[in-house]
Write a protein that holds these residues in place. Structure first.
Motif, PDB file in Angstrom:
ATOM      1  N   PHE A 128       2.688 -29.984  38.679  1.00  0.00           N
ATOM      2  CA  PHE A 128       3.275 -29.772  39.998  1.00  0.00           C
ATOM      3  C   PHE A 128       4.715 -30.283  40.042  1.00  0.00           C
ATOM      4  O   PHE A 128       5.607 -29.609  40.575  1.00  0.00           O
ATOM      5  N   GLN A 129       4.960 -31.460  39.486  1.00  0.00           N
ATOM      6  CA  GLN A 129       6.322 -32.005  39.480  1.00  0.00           C
ATOM      7  C   GLN A 129       7.286 -31.060  38.763  1.00  0.00           C
ATOM      8  O   GLN A 129       8.403 -30.817  39.225  1.00  0.00           O
ATOM      9  N   SER A 130       6.817 -30.505  37.640  1.00  0.00           N
ATOM     10  CA  SER A 130       7.666 -29.598  36.870  1.00  0.00           C
ATOM     11  C   SER A 130       7.942 -28.304  37.639  1.00  0.00           C
ATOM     12  O   SER A 130       9.083 -27.837  37.715  1.00  0.00           O
ATOM     13  N   LEU A 131       6.902 -27.720  38.220  1.00  0.00           N
ATOM     14  CA  LEU A 131       7.061 -26.464  38.957  1.00  0.00           C
ATOM     15  C   LEU A 131       7.950 -26.654  40.176  1.00  0.00           C
ATOM     16  O   LEU A 131       8.809 -25.820  40.484  1.00  0.00           O
ATOM     17  N   ARG A 132       7.741 -27.747  40.887  1.00  0.00           N
ATOM     18  CA  ARG A 132       8.518 -27.991  42.100  1.00  0.00           C
ATOM     19  C   ARG A 132       9.988 -28.219  41.759  1.00  0.00           C
ATOM     20  O   ARG A 132      10.887 -27.716  42.445  1.00  0.00           O
ATOM     21  N   LYS A 133      10.240 -28.960  40.705  1.00  0.00           N
ATOM     22  CA  LYS A 133      11.619 -29.244  40.302  1.00  0.00           C
ATOM     23  C   LYS A 133      12.341 -27.964  39.905  1.00  0.00           C
ATOM     24  O   LYS A 133      13.523 -27.782  40.217  1.00  0.00           O
ATOM     25  N   ARG A 134      11.604 -27.052  39.251  1.00  0.00           N
ATOM     26  CA  ARG A 134      12.220 -25.799  38.795  1.00  0.00           C
ATOM     27  C   ARG A 134      12.147 -24.699  39.849  1.00  0.00           C
ATOM     28  O   ARG A 134      12.611 -23.587  39.629  1.00  0.00           O
ATOM     29  N   LYS A 135      11.500 -24.978  40.990  1.00  0.00           N
ATOM     30  CA  LYS A 135      11.357 -24.017  42.091  1.00  0.00           C
ATOM     31  C   LYS A 135      10.796 -22.693  41.594  1.00  0.00           C
ATOM     32  O   LYS A 135      11.325 -21.616  41.876  1.00  0.00           O
ATOM     33  N   THR A 136       9.724 -22.791  40.858  1.00  0.00           N
ATOM     34  CA  THR A 136       9.138 -21.586  40.269  1.00  0.00           C
ATOM     35  C   THR A 136       7.674 -21.456  40.663  1.00  0.00           C
ATOM     36  O   THR A 136       7.021 -22.438  41.039  1.00  0.00           O
TER      37      THR A 136
END
Length: 562
Positions: A132-140
């Motif tokens: 989730f942290q990765s997806l949210r940071k990349r807005k994907t």
């Protein structure tokens, strides 16, 4: 050219926990073959290396291997730090790792109980937080899949004389049922376009299943992997919330008397002690301690219906030139499904009161397919009308192989004040219509010894009553009552069809808010599914192998506020 629906995941990164065997290993192969980069996590690295060697030469570079113990936050962080540094982050997470060990909760080692809990629950939380942290940071956009179980929804008693040895395992799976809904709400509230899906199989032929269970009907790892691939391949606005798979002939029964579910012994199962199989042995599955751009993505799916796993060409062959009956075929889900069944090579009888609409639907088909759609006038709430329609089908087409109970009725108003005649009409169409049609279809299938399929179009309101949007009054009245009835009919029919020694499947499809004529006006402000999304779910269920029964498929639009 028909698409699998996986194009948007090409060269994206999927993480599979517990990837060294069983479902995890099978899914890793399928994801790699679909063009994804797969990071396979497990404790047993040599197993992962063997799996990579089994891949075709041109696919091996897409499988990356990392050792990971999901019970350890440090191990999880190390694995996901590597993924972010080397690959830029994960787009899909398959929480597959799980642990099961026999014994009684009252007496077994607390260390073992803790290990199962950490693997099955906290391992999911740790991995999901990092993704989730990765997806949210990349807005994907992303997708989180949780490997649940039928024991995440209800628990079975062992046979008399046997000890219950599932101990903490069902508690961890019930926790995953709750986590699925919590994540859906949190992903929505954080304004993301991340999906979450729970996959709940019955018994699967993996290392995790003790030998005594393997005398029972089993799913194969490929069956569960195919279900996950279907969920991943749905359009960006479609979220498969819960998909429950059972093997045909599964001897687990849920009594209607409020008793705990149990295993029914039979000559076919030949199990002397089906829920006390462990004898102290440990079983793990590894086997682990076992936004932006969504408009462009949506546009790709608006022009054509996507059918995952290429169901038209590859999985529908056994239904070629067989007869499917679709009730309520004049509009919405029924019309969308009728067209897709015809395109898949099935002969379709569209039943509707507004038969002229079905005739118009036929005119929309290519000339060479129009003869495959038959329009028959029928009011499913009237027994005589149903009998007349099915008599015609049997006389003209030889019988029924597939029945899709799609016809439904909703009058807006309050149960306390609206005319009793309207309430009775809803009950008659939504419940008795299903019984009328299913009895006739079942009789035809049984007489011809056909392995048929009955589909029930249920609803989210068949599982819980939703609050109306905004400050609106509750206007669903009798509709949720009838859909709760459909949920009960599903299990009654499954048990009856199994008890009568047939190979007839039954499936419940429960959509969230869908853009159809039946929808009350107040709901038009909400995120919606399209009829084609539900048709795709039905096509997936019909395309499963003969031994696989999709018991319950719940589909929600992304961002649904319920």
């Amino acid at each position: 050219m028909t698409t699998t629906g996986m194009e948007r995941w090409q060269n994206r990164v999927a993480v599979v926990t517990g990837a060294s065997s069983g479902i995890g290993a099978t899914l890793t192969r399928q994801l790699v073959a679909s063009g994804m980069i797969v990071v396979a996590l497990a404790r047993r690295v040599p197993r992962l290396e063997e799996l990579r060697e089994q891949l075709p030469d041109d696919q091996r570079s897409r499988m990356r291997i990392r050792q990971c113990d999901v019970t350890s936050v440090e191990s999880v962080d190390s694995a996901f730090d590597w993924i972010e540094t080397e690959l830029g982050g994960a787009d899909i997470l398959i929480n597959n790792a799980g642990k099961l060990e026999g014994g009684q909760l009252a007496t077994m080692s607390l260390d073992t109980v803790q290990q199962i809990l950490q693997t099955n629950v906290m391992g999911v939380v740790s991995c999901t937080q990092r993704v989730f942290q990765s997806l949210r940071k990349r807005k994907t956009q992303g997708h989180v899949v949780i490997m649940n179980s039928i024991v995440g929804h209800y628990l079975f008693n062992p046979l008399p004389g046997s000890l219950q040895e599932l101990n903490i395992y069902p508690a961890t799976k019930h926790a995953l049922t709750a986590i699925t809904e919590l994540l859906r709400q949190e992903f929505r509230d954080f304004k993301t376009h991340i999906k979450v899906t729970s996959i709940s199989p019955g018994l699967v032929d993996t290392e995790m299943v003790p030998q005594s269970y393997k005398r029972l009907p089993l799913l194969q790892p490929e069956d569960v992997a195919n279900a996950i691939m279907y969920a991943l391949a749905t359009p960006p606005h479609v979220q498969v919330h819960e998909l429950t798979l059972k093997p045909m002939g599964e001897p687990f029964y849920v009594p209607s008397t409020g008793q705990t579910p149990y295993i029914k012994a039979s000559r076919r199962t030949r199990v002397s002690c089906p829920i006390a199989p462990f004898s102290g042995a440990q079983s793990t599955q590894e086997e682990e301690v076992a936004g932006e751009g969504i408009e462009e993505e949506e546009a790709k799916y608006q022009n054509s219906i996507q059918f995952p796993i290429i169901v038209r060409e590859r999985s529908m062959e056994r239904w070629q030139n067989r007869v499917a009956v679709v009730t309520g075929a004049s509009s919405g889900i029924g019309a969308a499904l009728a067209k897709e069944l015809v395109r898949a090579g099935v002969i379709v009888v569209g039943l509707a009161r507004r038969v002229e609409r079905v005739e118009a639907l036929k005119e929309e088909l290519p000339d060479e397919l129009q003869s495959h759609l038959h329009a028959v006038k029928c009011d499913v709430g009237v027994e005589a009308s149903v009998a007349e329609a099915f008599d015609w089908i049997e006389a003209e087409l030889g019988g029924i192989d597939i029945l899709v109970n799609n016809a439904g009725l909703l009058y807006s108003g309050q149960l306390l004040t609206m005319p009793v005649e309207q309430l009775q009409h809803v009950l008659q169409v939504n419940l008795m219509g299903v019984v009328y049609c299913t009895q006739r279809a079942f009789r035809s299938m049984q007489q011809r010894d056909v392995a048929g399929h009955v589909v029930l179009i249920n609803s989210l309101t068949g599982h819980h009553i939703i609050h109306p949007p905004s400050e609106s009054l509750q206007t669903l009245n009798m509709y949720p009552v009838t859909k709760h009835g459909i949920t009960a009919l599903l299990e009654i029919m499954r048990q009856e069809m199994s008890g009568l020694k047939t190979q007839i499947k039954v499936t419940s499809i429960s959509p969230g808010v869908t853009r159809t004529e039946i929808l009350p006006g107040d709901y038009n402000i909400l995120p919606m599914l399209q009829p084609e999304d539900i048709a795709a779910g039905i096509m997936y269920a019909l395309a499963t192998p003969p031994h696989v029964q999709v018991h319950q498929l719940t589909i929600k639009p992304i961002g649904e506020p319920f």
